[in-house]
Design a protein around this motif. Structure first.
Motif, PDB file in Angstrom:
ATOM      1  N   MET A 215      -7.717 -39.111  11.823  1.00 15.20           N
ATOM      2  CA  MET A 215      -6.303 -39.176  12.215  1.00 15.20           C
ATOM      3  C   MET A 215      -6.070 -38.522  13.560  1.00 15.20           C
ATOM      4  SD  MET A 215      -4.007 -40.769  10.375  1.00 15.20           S
ATOM      5  CE  MET A 215      -2.444 -39.944  10.660  1.00 15.20           C
ATOM      6  N   GLY A 216      -6.720 -37.380  13.784  1.00 14.19           N
ATOM      7  CA  GLY A 216      -6.565 -36.700  15.061  1.00 14.19           C
ATOM      8  C   GLY A 216      -7.043 -37.552  16.216  1.00 14.19           C
ATOM      9  N   GLY A 217      -8.181 -38.218  16.025  1.00 17.28           N
ATOM     10  CA  GLY A 217      -8.693 -39.091  17.075  1.00 17.28           C
ATOM     11  C   GLY A 217      -7.775 -40.269  17.345  1.00 17.28           C
ATOM     12  N   MET A 218      -7.243 -40.856  16.280  1.00 19.62           N
ATOM     13  CA  MET A 218      -6.363 -42.011  16.468  1.00 19.62           C
ATOM     14  C   MET A 218      -5.045 -41.613  17.115  1.00 19.62           C
ATOM     15  SD  MET A 218      -7.050 -44.523  13.187  1.00 19.62           S
ATOM     16  CE  MET A 218      -7.045 -43.252  11.917  1.00 19.62           C
ATOM     17  N   THR A 219      -4.467 -40.491  16.708  1.00 19.05           N
ATOM     18  CA  THR A 219      -3.205 -40.076  17.328  1.00 19.05           C
ATOM     19  C   THR A 219      -3.423 -39.736  18.803  1.00 19.05           C
ATOM     20  OG1 THR A 219      -3.535 -37.821  16.474  1.00 19.05           O
ATOM     21  CG2 THR A 219      -2.129 -39.294  15.191  1.00 19.05           C
ATOM     22  N   ASP A 220      -4.584 -39.188  19.140  1.00 13.03           N
ATOM     23  CA  ASP A 220      -4.890 -38.956  20.558  1.00 13.03           C
ATOM     24  C   ASP A 220      -4.982 -40.287  21.307  1.00 13.03           C
ATOM     25  OD1 ASP A 220      -4.939 -36.232  20.169  1.00 13.03           O
ATOM     26  OD2 ASP A 220      -7.135 -36.088  20.115  1.00 13.03           O
ATOM     27  N   ASP A 221      -5.635 -41.271  20.694  1.00 14.64           N
ATOM     28  CA  ASP A 221      -5.763 -42.576  21.335  1.00 14.64           C
ATOM     29  C   ASP A 221      -4.401 -43.207  21.597  1.00 14.64           C
ATOM     30  OD1 ASP A 221      -8.525 -42.405  21.240  1.00 14.64           O
ATOM     31  OD2 ASP A 221      -8.724 -43.668  19.448  1.00 14.64           O
ATOM     32  N   LEU A 222      -3.444 -42.960  20.702  1.00 12.39           N
ATOM     33  CA  LEU A 222      -2.147 -43.622  20.781  1.00 12.39           C
ATOM     34  C   LEU A 222      -1.124 -42.829  21.583  1.00 12.39           C
ATOM     35  CD1 LEU A 222      -2.004 -44.903  17.093  1.00 12.39           C
ATOM     36  CD2 LEU A 222      -2.729 -46.138  19.144  1.00 12.39           C
ATOM     37  N   SER A 223      -1.532 -41.714  22.142  1.00  5.87           N
ATOM     38  CA  SER A 223      -0.743 -40.974  23.138  1.00  5.87           C
ATOM     39  C   SER A 223       0.676 -40.646  22.693  1.00  5.87           C
ATOM     40  CB  SER A 223      -0.691 -41.781  24.456  1.00  5.87           C
ATOM     41  OG  SER A 223      -1.983 -42.032  24.935  1.00  5.87           O
ATOM     42  N   GLY A 224       0.813 -40.028  21.555  1.00  4.98           N
ATOM     43  CA  GLY A 224       2.107 -39.557  21.111  1.00  4.98           C
ATOM     44  C   GLY A 224       3.057 -40.622  20.610  1.00  4.98           C
ATOM     45  N   SER A 225       2.538 -41.790  20.211  1.00  2.00           N
ATOM     46  CA  SER A 225       3.393 -42.850  19.689  1.00  2.00           C
ATOM     47  C   SER A 225       3.750 -42.596  18.236  1.00  2.00           C
ATOM     48  CB  SER A 225       2.678 -44.201  19.805  1.00  2.00           C
ATOM     49  OG  SER A 225       2.378 -44.504  21.145  1.00  2.00           O
ATOM     50  N   ARG A 226       4.800 -43.240  17.769  1.00  2.00           N
ATOM     51  CA  ARG A 226       5.167 -43.196  16.362  1.00  2.00           C
ATOM     52  C   ARG A 226       4.073 -43.879  15.545  1.00  2.00           C
ATOM     53  NH1 ARG A 226       9.539 -44.281  12.446  1.00  2.00           N
ATOM     54  NH2 ARG A 226       8.668 -45.794  10.975  1.00  2.00           N
ATOM     55  N   ILE A 227       3.744 -43.279  14.387  1.00  2.00           N
ATOM     56  CA  ILE A 227       2.765 -43.864  13.488  1.00  2.00           C
ATOM     57  C   ILE A 227       3.323 -43.895  12.067  1.00  2.00           C
ATOM     58  CG2 ILE A 227       0.710 -43.256  14.821  1.00  2.00           C
ATOM     59  CD1 ILE A 227       0.334 -40.841  12.970  1.00  2.00           C
ATOM     60  N   ASP A 228       2.869 -44.882  11.305  1.00  2.00           N
ATOM     61  CA  ASP A 228       3.122 -44.976   9.865  1.00  2.00           C
ATOM     62  C   ASP A 228       1.782 -44.939   9.158  1.00  2.00           C
ATOM     63  OD1 ASP A 228       5.816 -45.422  10.364  1.00  2.00           O
ATOM     64  OD2 ASP A 228       5.704 -47.590  10.037  1.00  2.00           O
ATOM     65  N   ILE A 229       1.754 -44.344   7.971  1.00  2.03           N
ATOM     66  CA  ILE A 229       0.574 -44.412   7.119  1.00  2.03           C
ATOM     67  C   ILE A 229       1.035 -44.413   5.668  1.00  2.03           C
ATOM     68  CG2 ILE A 229       0.250 -41.890   7.257  1.00  2.03           C
ATOM     69  CD1 ILE A 229      -2.782 -42.423   6.836  1.00  2.03           C
ATOM     70  N   ASP A 230       0.488 -45.328   4.880  1.00  2.00           N
ATOM     71  CA  ASP A 230       0.775 -45.408   3.443  1.00  2.00           C
ATOM     72  C   ASP A 230      -0.353 -44.694   2.707  1.00  2.00           C
ATOM     73  OD1 ASP A 230       3.166 -47.101   3.550  1.00  2.00           O
ATOM     74  OD2 ASP A 230       1.792 -48.606   4.357  1.00  2.00           O
ATOM     75  N   CYS A 231      -0.035 -43.530   2.172  1.00  2.00           N
ATOM     76  CA  CYS A 231      -1.041 -42.620   1.628  1.00  2.00           C
ATOM     77  C   CYS A 231      -0.870 -42.448   0.125  1.00  2.00           C
ATOM     78  CB  CYS A 231      -0.921 -41.261   2.320  1.00  2.00           C
ATOM     79  SG  CYS A 231      -2.109 -40.021   1.735  1.00  2.00           S
ATOM     80  N   PRO A 232      -1.954 -42.493  -0.648  1.00  2.00           N
ATOM     81  CA  PRO A 232      -1.855 -42.201  -2.076  1.00  2.00           C
ATOM     82  C   PRO A 232      -1.302 -40.796  -2.310  1.00  2.00           C
ATOM     83  CG  PRO A 232      -3.954 -43.259  -1.595  1.00  2.00           C
ATOM     84  CD  PRO A 232      -3.313 -42.927  -0.267  1.00  2.00           C
TER      85      PRO A 232
END
Length: 278
Positions: A215-232
């Protein structure tokens, strides 16, 4: 005059656009990997040549299928079209175990049709605070040579093999990350562009620490964009981390099955691939 038939690529895109109008925030490129999962598994009911209701009924193999994208055009609701396309999709899947993600107001209806709840999920959304989503294991960007290892881990965490879907899904991802330890892939995650921001999924990892690294790597890749995740909901440590990072809990669904519940390593699921295809 009405008919039910298999949807072509453009009509699948139309059905996905309806999902956007319903507020489901689908991926902008979802239609291509969706169709790759089962080209014969998307159906529309047409009246005078116009689609008025649609559904995905993806047969992953001879044992497992998934129902989603069950939408009737708002001006055509209450006429029985939705039930007709539902029955058609269910008939297509036959005796397979069938999964779906049900919102709370529909779960009792699904129970009457023989579905039982396996686990609950909720959506977390927002812009993650820098540095809050990080693990001890370093993630790196996915490379084509990783595909076979990713496919193997995906098979442990999902209910069926889905090579064609996964290849197309990775091709349209804006961020795809993996973690390897001692020469073995132990986690992977993707994020795709959606109508509003990005959506993470699948996020499969052998531990919460690995999930945080991805998650940390992906949020860095997306440069502070809004994200959604559907988590159990059972992933309590990971959920606590999402909330500490500033993501807010939204609507809930339940993963439900009719038939034998597939045996998977559920502890490795930190983000479902999609609510539409499982």
């Amino acid at each position: 005059m009405s008919e039910i038939r298999v949807l072509n690529a453009g009509e699948i895109r139309q059905l996905v656009s309806w999902a956007g109008e319903e507020g489901w925030n689908p991926g902008l490129g979802d239609a291509v990997p969706f169709q790759a999962a089962d080209p014969s598994g998307f159906f529309g009911l047409f009246v005078d040549g116009q689609m008025v209701s649609g559904i995905s009924a993806v047969a992953y193999d001879d044992a497992y299928g998934f129902i989603g994208l069950y939408i009737t055009r708002p001006d055509m609701r209450g006429k029985g079209y939705g039930r007709r396309v539902w029955d058609h999709g269910m008939a297509y899947l036959g005796n397979r175990t069938i999964g779906l993600d049900g919102v709370p107001e529909q779960q009792e209806n699904y129970r009457r049709m023989g579905f039982v709840t396996d686990y609950g999920t909720a959506r977390w959304s927002g812009v993650a605070k820098p540095g809050y989503l990080a693990g001890a294991s370093a993630s790196r960007s996915f490379e084509p040579d990783d595909f076979d290892a990713v496919l193997q881990l995906d098979g442990d965490c999902f209910m069926a093999s889905r090579r064609d879907f996964l290849r197309a899904w990775l091709a349209q991802a804006q961020s795809a990350r993996v973690v390897a330890k001692d020469g073995r892939l132990v986690g992977f995650g993707t994020a795709r562009r959606c109508i509003d921001g990005y959506k993470v999924g699948p996020l499969f990892a052998r531990s919460a620490d690995i999930a945080f690294s991805l998650m940390g790597g992906m949020t860095d890749d997306l440069s502070g964009s809004r994200i959604d995740i559907d988590c159990p909901l059972a992933q309590t440590r990971f959920v606590a981390g999402l909330e500490s990072a500033g993501l807010s809990r939204g609507f809930e669904t339940a993963r439900m099955f009719r038939g034998a519940v597939p045996v998977i390593d559920g502890e490795c699921v930190f983000g479902v691939s999609s609510l539409e295809l499982g």
